[in-house]
Enzyme design. Structure first.
Site, PDB file in Angstrom:
ATOM      1  N   HIS A  80      -3.326  26.587  34.451  1.00 32.47           N
ATOM      2  CA  HIS A  80      -4.015  26.115  35.662  1.00 32.47           C
ATOM      3  C   HIS A  80      -4.508  27.268  36.542  1.00 32.47           C
ATOM      4  O   HIS A  80      -5.679  27.343  36.904  1.00 32.47           O
ATOM      5  CB  HIS A  80      -3.071  25.253  36.514  1.00 32.47           C
ATOM      6  N   GLY A 129      -0.473   7.495  22.239  1.00 37.83           N
ATOM      7  CA  GLY A 129       0.546   7.657  23.280  1.00 37.83           C
ATOM      8  C   GLY A 129       0.227   6.744  24.444  1.00 37.83           C
ATOM      9  O   GLY A 129       0.446   7.072  25.606  1.00 37.83           O
ATOM     10  N   ALA A 130      -0.296   5.536  24.119  1.00 37.01           N
ATOM     11  CA  ALA A 130      -0.846   4.630  25.138  1.00 37.01           C
ATOM     12  C   ALA A 130       0.212   4.056  26.073  1.00 37.01           C
ATOM     13  O   ALA A 130      -0.125   3.507  27.119  1.00 37.01           O
ATOM     14  CB  ALA A 130      -1.582   3.479  24.450  1.00 37.01           C
TER      15      ALA A 130
END
Length: 791
Positions: free
Chosen positions: A268, A33-34
């Site tokens: 988170h 997914g660069a």
């Protein structure tokens, strides 16, 4: 000879050690997914930072960007990103220019689409290392791709792109890791087929935020000062908050699937909460110890129910969904964009302390923090103008881990000066200058000892460094992930049909989203103004309990949470009646998972229940020690008994553990329990028996084709379960049928088939023991939720 040229150039400018040291091992980093958003914004910069930090470490590197795009366009996109990489301000410009040039030369693009592509990449890495005479230390695969692609990529890596024996593999996974417990379990099981647990690094980028990452070290370094006050006697409440000013525009496709709880709270904020709530490990750097203490903290949490949360949605969200997802004009979304959730723990340290988790979009400010607010018992006779404000004992006392943004606009740790001066590591945190123009929670900064990082680091740079060093304590393990989803999924299920409160967004929200703690849950402080309501947008209120008949007995049916509320009220009413009649109430309770929410409801909401006059018996028990997690009594204790005031001599666990052995007939445990019942319960007739139903039609621990307990004289029997633990002790059917009232609780879609079957069959206890429940002179009432009843 690309790598060789780079090594020579960098050796020339003095950035590398000697060639002997440089050949310690080679690390290949593959970024899947660069060319995606995350890679552009954070990951390439994080990898460049790793290279700058470790260029002299003795390892050599190559960086392989990969995506589905063909070679030429993919390469162009990737190098457009790499050219914009930057060095930290303290990096010398000459060294920065050289390192950036080397990083670009060590980076190359690959199309990774087929199994052959992965094989070719592996061969290319191996050929490069042979040419340079380097030994492979390990490979990092960073999955910056949607989770639906994980399994196929994992299969290709496992079959044809693993490093050789002796080299390590680290696979980095980005959230979301499922959208509920079941999907998370499925994804975890699929990945476990290809990778070992120690090879997987699940990223929650909040664990890379410097203030979050410092919570455990702060507690550890200040143990002596915190130990006496880090508990229910001194802490008033704990808040973990992430507020955003942006809305979900451009991301509504994702948001419609996930919403604010899945997006922010389940991961988170929960992770930050665990660092505050968990018992402190002896070694806070041990990933294994940290994970074990986190799991114990999850075990201590009360289950969440609908009243545990308030939900909101900013007003423009619906129209954004309609526009971006081409929904019909009248479409109404119930996806929350704001949530406030009350969490409680039954641990000895935190019992009674509220933990508030809050997050939302389109709010008045962008800020994140965890705040521990302490109780204040001080009364100061000296006027506020005369006393030393910073050290005054009458000022609020708090510790704040400030994640970033907000008025401070930096990660920070703040400790009230009237608490203590904390110990902070001087190499990584510095005391900040007190600015008189800034206030935090209404207090000037001069009231706090404030520390900020010596060098601010982006969260992804921190985490990529931890991946390189193999620091697993900054990542989410499979056990940790599933424990979190197990905790949050019941709330997600119970609020899925709940219309959220509408709010205008930004500073216009005023007090509309303020909420308060009431009756063991939370509720908005203000009524929702009529003009904010979306015409026709309110869902019909179909939660009303309905009365009908099931197997010729009264039936109460509703959505699960309302059903539990009704059942708890009916139980209290039965208890009050019984105490008025005879001075006591004999209650026999079943174990298992279904009654857990009922026990929690009774503990939290029924303060008038006559517990003082209640005797608690068990309907059945597994033949395990009472401290075993499988024990029905332990579940009853954890979710009900320790929260209410039942006299201890009124609690009657089944004697399954006698003479240091379990359910041995010669020990006559069943006879002992039967004698206790006969001695204490008038006519051995319980005032109320609560039963459940298994998918095979068993009730209590009376199973189909049971050889005992369905008829005959014994009132308490030993039985055999088809599933482990096999040995059980149970009240018999004749004893159950002597009760004044029997309530049967049936919950969930998984019980729909047996519920349908039971509605048709007659009295056949040998096939379906529950069909034999028919009180001889009492009343039977069925409590069946809509999912079990209607599927």
């Amino acid at each position: 000879k690309m790598l060789g040229r780079v090594l020579c150039t960098v050796l020339f400018v003095g950035a590398f050690p000697s060639p002997a040291e440089a050949s310690q091992g080679h690390i290949s980093v593959v970024l899947l997914g660069a060319t995606g958003d995350l890679a552009k914004k954070y990951l390439w910069q994080g990898l460049f930072q790793l290279y700058m930090d470790q260029v002299s470490s003795g390892h050599s590197f190559t960086f392989h960007g990969a995506a589905l795009a063909a070679l030429e366009p993919g390469q162009r996109l990737m190098f457009d990103v790499l050219k914009k990489l930057s060095c930290p301000p303290d990096e010398a410009p000459n060294r920065c220019a050289v390192l950036k040039d080397q990083f670009l030369k060590l980076s190359q693009y690959h199309q990774l689409k087929t199994a052959e592509n992965y094989t070719a990449l592996s061969r290319e890495i191996e050929a490069l290392l042979r040419q340079e005479g380097l030994k492979e230390a390990g490979r990092i695969f960073y999955f910056s791709v949607p989770p639906f692609a994980y399994t196929e990529i994992a299969r290709h890596i496992n079959s044809s792109c693993r490093p050789p024996a002796g080299a390590w593999l680290r696979v980095v996974l980005e959230k979301p890791f499922g959208h509920d417990l079941q999907s998370a379990q499925q994804l975890a099981a699929e990945l476990a087929g290809f990778f070992r647990e120690e090879e997987m690094y699940r990223v929650d980028h909040y664990l890379g935020k410097q203030a979050v990452a410092h919570i455990l070290p702060f507690r550890d370094q200040n143990r002596q000062l915190l130990d006496p006050i880090w508990n229910q006697h001194h802490v008033e409440r704990v808040e973990v908050v992430l507020k955003e000013t942006v809305d979900a525009k451009g991301r509504t496709s994702f948001y419609e699937q996930y919403g604010v709880i899945r997006d922010v709270l389940q991961n988170h904020l929960t992770e930050a909460l665990m660092f505050l709530l968990m018992e402190l490990p002896a070694n806070v750097s041990s990933a294994q110890e940290v994970v074990q203490h986190k799991l114990q903290a999850f075990q201590s949490l009360w289950g969440l129910e609908r009243s545990s949360a308030v939900l909101g949605q900013y007003q423009a969200y619906d129209s954004q969904v309609q526009e971006e997802l081409q929904e019909a004009r009248g479409h109404v979304s119930t996806t929350p964009t704001f949530a406030g959730v009350l969490i409680r723990s039954d641990s000895l340290r935190w019992e009674g302390v509220p933990f508030l988790l809050t997050s939302g979009k389109a709010l008045d400010e962008r800020v994140g923090y965890a705040r521990v607010l302490f109780k204040n018992r001080a009364y100061c006779t000296q006027s506020g103008t005369l006393r030393d404000a910073g050290h005054s004992q009458c000022k609020p006392k708090q510790i704040i881990f400030h994640f970033g943004h907000g008025a401070l606009n930096t990660p920070a740790v703040l400790v009230s000066r009237n608490l203590f001066q904390p110990v902070m590591p001087k190499d990584s945190w510095k005391e900040a200058e007190a600015r008189s123009d800034l206030h935090v929670f209404g207090q000037p900064l001069s009231d706090f000892y404030m520390y900020s990082p010596v060098k601010e680091r982006d969260a992804y740079s921190v985490l990529i460094s931890h991946i390189y060093h193999g620091r697993k304590d900054f990542f989410i393990t499979t056990e940790n992930l599933l424990a979190s989803w197990a905790f949050w999924t019941p709330l997600l299920d119970s609020t899925s049909r709940q219309p959220p409160r509408l709010y205008p967004g930004g500073v216009e929200n005023q007090h509309l989203l303020d909420f308060e703690m009431v009756s063991g849950g939370v509720a908005f402080t203000l009524a929702e103004p009529a003009e904010l309501l979306n015409p026709g947008g309110q869902m019909p209120s179909d939660f009303r309990a309905i009365q009908s008949k099931f197997r010729q007995s009264p039936l109460v049916s509703a959505w699960a949470e309302d059903l539990i509320s009704q059942l708890a009220s009916d139980m209290e009413e039965a208890a009050v009646r019984s105490v008025a009649r005879s001075g006591q109430f004999h209650l026999a309770l079943s174990g298992g998972s279904s009654p857990v929410v009922l026990f929690q409801r009774l503990a939290r909401h029924h303060y008038s229940f006559p517990w003082k006059h209640t005797h608690v018996w068990l309907v059945d028990e597994r033949c395990v020690p009472l401290t075993d997690s499988e024990s029905n009594f332990l579940g009853l204790h954890r979710h009900l008994l320790q929260h209410v005031r039942v006299p201890y001599f009124n609690i009657h666990p089944m004697p399954v553990h006698l003479h240091r052995r379990l359910c041995v007939e010669e020990d006559r445990g069943a006879e002992l329990y039967a004698k206790d019942i006969a001695a204490l319960v008038a006519n051995a007739s319980f005032d109320l028996v609560l039963l459940g139903v298994g998918t095979d039609g068993h009730t209590a621990s009376l199973f189909p084709r049971s050889e005992s307990g369905l008829e005959g004289a014994p009132t308490v029997v030993l039985t055999e379960s088809p599933v482990k633990p096999h040995q059980r002790m149970s009240l018999s059917l004749p004893l159950i049928n002597r009760a004044r009232q029997v309530f049967v609780l049936v919950l969930g879609k998984g019980k729909h088939d047996i519920t349908t079957l039971l509605s048709r069959v007659g009295h056949e206890p040998s096939k379906w023991p529950i069909s034999g429940v028919s009180p001889s002179s009492g009343q039977l009432v069925w409590y069946v939720d809509y999912e079990a009843l209607l599927g």
